[in-house]
Design a protein around this motif. Sequence first.
Motif, PDB file in Angstrom:
ATOM      1  N   LEU A   1      12.071  -3.304   5.411  1.00  0.00           N
ATOM      2  CA  LEU A   1      10.788  -2.800   5.907  1.00  0.00           C
ATOM      3  C   LEU A   1      10.402  -3.478   7.218  1.00  0.00           C
ATOM      4  O   LEU A   1       9.864  -2.830   8.125  1.00  0.00           O
ATOM      5  N   LEU A   2      10.668  -4.773   7.325  1.00  0.00           N
ATOM      6  CA  LEU A   2      10.413  -5.455   8.599  1.00  0.00           C
ATOM      7  C   LEU A   2      11.278  -4.868   9.703  1.00  0.00           C
ATOM      8  O   LEU A   2      10.820  -4.692  10.845  1.00  0.00           O
ATOM      9  N   GLU A   3      12.537  -4.564   9.379  1.00  0.00           N
ATOM     10  CA  GLU A   3      13.445  -3.996  10.381  1.00  0.00           C
ATOM     11  C   GLU A   3      12.981  -2.615  10.826  1.00  0.00           C
ATOM     12  O   GLU A   3      13.283  -2.188  11.949  1.00  0.00           O
ATOM     13  N   ARG A   4      12.225  -1.918   9.962  1.00  0.00           N
ATOM     14  CA  ARG A   4      11.655  -0.617  10.332  1.00  0.00           C
ATOM     15  C   ARG A   4      10.435  -0.762  11.219  1.00  0.00           C
ATOM     16  O   ARG A   4       9.889   0.233  11.708  1.00  0.00           O
ATOM     17  N   GLY A   5       9.979  -1.988  11.425  1.00  0.00           N
ATOM     18  CA  GLY A   5       8.832  -2.221  12.288  1.00  0.00           C
ATOM     19  C   GLY A   5       7.521  -2.440  11.562  1.00  0.00           C
ATOM     20  O   GLY A   5       6.472  -2.591  12.198  1.00  0.00           O
ATOM     21  N   ILE A   6       7.542  -2.450  10.220  1.00  0.00           N
ATOM     22  CA  ILE A   6       6.321  -2.734   9.456  1.00  0.00           C
ATOM     23  C   ILE A   6       6.066  -4.233   9.478  1.00  0.00           C
ATOM     24  O   ILE A   6       6.974  -5.039   9.254  1.00  0.00           O
ATOM     25  N   LYS A   7       4.857  -4.633   9.756  1.00  0.00           N
ATOM     26  CA  LYS A   7       4.533  -6.047   9.885  1.00  0.00           C
ATOM     27  C   LYS A   7       4.253  -6.674   8.522  1.00  0.00           C
ATOM     28  O   LYS A   7       3.694  -6.029   7.626  1.00  0.00           O
TER      29      LYS A   7
ATOM     30  N   ARG B   1       0.800  -1.220   0.000  1.00  0.00           N
ATOM     31  CA  ARG B   1       0.000   0.000   0.000  1.00  0.00           C
ATOM     32  C   ARG B   1       0.840   1.281   0.000  1.00  0.00           C
ATOM     33  O   ARG B   1       1.862   1.372   0.689  1.00  0.00           O
ATOM     34  N   GLU B   2       0.346   2.262  -0.722  1.00  0.00           N
ATOM     35  CA  GLU B   2       1.004   3.569  -0.779  1.00  0.00           C
ATOM     36  C   GLU B   2       1.096   4.215   0.595  1.00  0.00           C
ATOM     37  O   GLU B   2       2.129   4.791   0.946  1.00  0.00           O
ATOM     38  N   ASP B   3       0.015   4.135   1.386  1.00  0.00           N
ATOM     39  CA  ASP B   3       0.032   4.821   2.677  1.00  0.00           C
ATOM     40  C   ASP B   3       0.945   4.142   3.684  1.00  0.00           C
ATOM     41  O   ASP B   3       1.311   4.733   4.698  1.00  0.00           O
ATOM     42  N   LEU B   4       1.333   2.904   3.395  1.00  0.00           N
ATOM     43  CA  LEU B   4       2.284   2.203   4.246  1.00  0.00           C
ATOM     44  C   LEU B   4       3.711   2.649   3.949  1.00  0.00           C
ATOM     45  O   LEU B   4       4.574   2.621   4.834  1.00  0.00           O
ATOM     46  N   LEU B   5       3.939   3.073   2.704  1.00  0.00           N
ATOM     47  CA  LEU B   5       5.279   3.476   2.270  1.00  0.00           C
ATOM     48  C   LEU B   5       5.218   4.863   1.617  1.00  0.00           C
ATOM     49  O   LEU B   5       5.599   5.035   0.456  1.00  0.00           O
ATOM     50  N   PRO B   6       4.762   5.869   2.342  1.00  0.00           N
ATOM     51  CA  PRO B   6       4.475   7.175   1.717  1.00  0.00           C
ATOM     52  C   PRO B   6       5.702   7.881   1.152  1.00  0.00           C
ATOM     53  O   PRO B   6       5.573   8.667   0.211  1.00  0.00           O
ATOM     54  N   ASP B   7       6.870   7.618   1.703  1.00  0.00           N
ATOM     55  CA  ASP B   7       8.078   8.318   1.259  1.00  0.00           C
ATOM     56  C   ASP B   7       8.994   7.428   0.433  1.00  0.00           C
ATOM     57  O   ASP B   7      10.129   7.809   0.147  1.00  0.00           O
ATOM     58  N   HIS B   8       8.509   6.252   0.061  1.00  0.00           N
ATOM     59  CA  HIS B   8       9.369   5.323  -0.666  1.00  0.00           C
ATOM     60  C   HIS B   8       9.540   5.790  -2.112  1.00  0.00           C
ATOM     61  O   HIS B   8       8.555   6.078  -2.794  1.00  0.00           O
TER      62      HIS B   8
END
Length: 359
Positions: free
Chosen positions: A287-293, A269-276
Amino acid sequence: MTSEDTPRVGFCCKYVSPVGDTAAERHLNLIGTTIAALSRLDRTAALAKAIGIVEHNMAALAAQIAEVGRRPALERLLRIYSGVLPAYTHPVGSWMYREEPSMRSLVESGLARAGSLARATGVRLSMHPGQYCVLATTNPAALENAIGDFEYHTEMMRMMGYAGGGWHPHGAHINIHGGARAAGIEGFRAGLARLSADARNLITVENDEVSYGLDDLLPLADTLPIVLDIHHHWIKSGGEYIRSDDPRIPLIQESWRGVRPVSHVSVSREDLLPDHPPGVRPDFVALLERGIKARDLRAHSDTMWNDAVNDLVTAHLVWTDFEVEAKHKNLASRRLAEHVGRLSGKRNSHLIRPSLQNA
């Protein structure tokens, strides 16, 4: 090159107006009802309600196919909404389709028209039963329901002119997930054997994120076509973007027995990765290391926003078509198609078939 060899990308089930035209969306989109709603009505009222829905759906299906058929050749692929015929397999509604000549005539003529229109305009069709239509299950009741549901989809394909003609005619297919891990591949084979010959000639199976990854399904490649889902594979594998020259790709191709394969694609999703950055493919581990499940990364994006993933899809178009599983439906597949067109021009079409130059 025949029309059936031409690369295609397309969308799933629902049309989204690019300008927010709600009238156009009503005209082009199918509608439904619930078993509970029909159950509250007597037979006369239930039949009237169902006929009204089916009349709308026959017209909307034809309109949707016609809309796709007007698009460039690259975009002539459509997954049909499963709920075309409400309550077809449930006792509250199944009698209507068996016993009522007016309903049967409406369905048969409407679906025949839709199939003829798709073939005349070169639109490739598919269907995808819901998550509970699984052949690998240890629950006998669940298996019986799945078989009934799959045969319903087969009956629709039959009335559209895509059953009885052998192996996946005109590329038509009905796709499902493997099912419960506990049943295993042999459980899937046992369920498959319960289907009619027409159903077995239309079925495909795709890899998922939890129970059956691509490597788990490849032993079935001698039996039915494998649908590669790039996003599911990225999740299941912990971040692998499968390349078009991967040694597993020829096995997938061979499973289709001469029919051009179909694959699925989406992005997180875009809102999950807004600055990617759109020019860089998302890195699963990072992304997992950043805390995203991982469960959040599974969710489909609105559009095909990541151009680096779109580059990967373009490379795969040498061997497979793509259904875009994104929430903005045709708007997402259009964005991907436009990216493919731009890339083909920049790279002199060496990544994709020459027919895309004029698509």
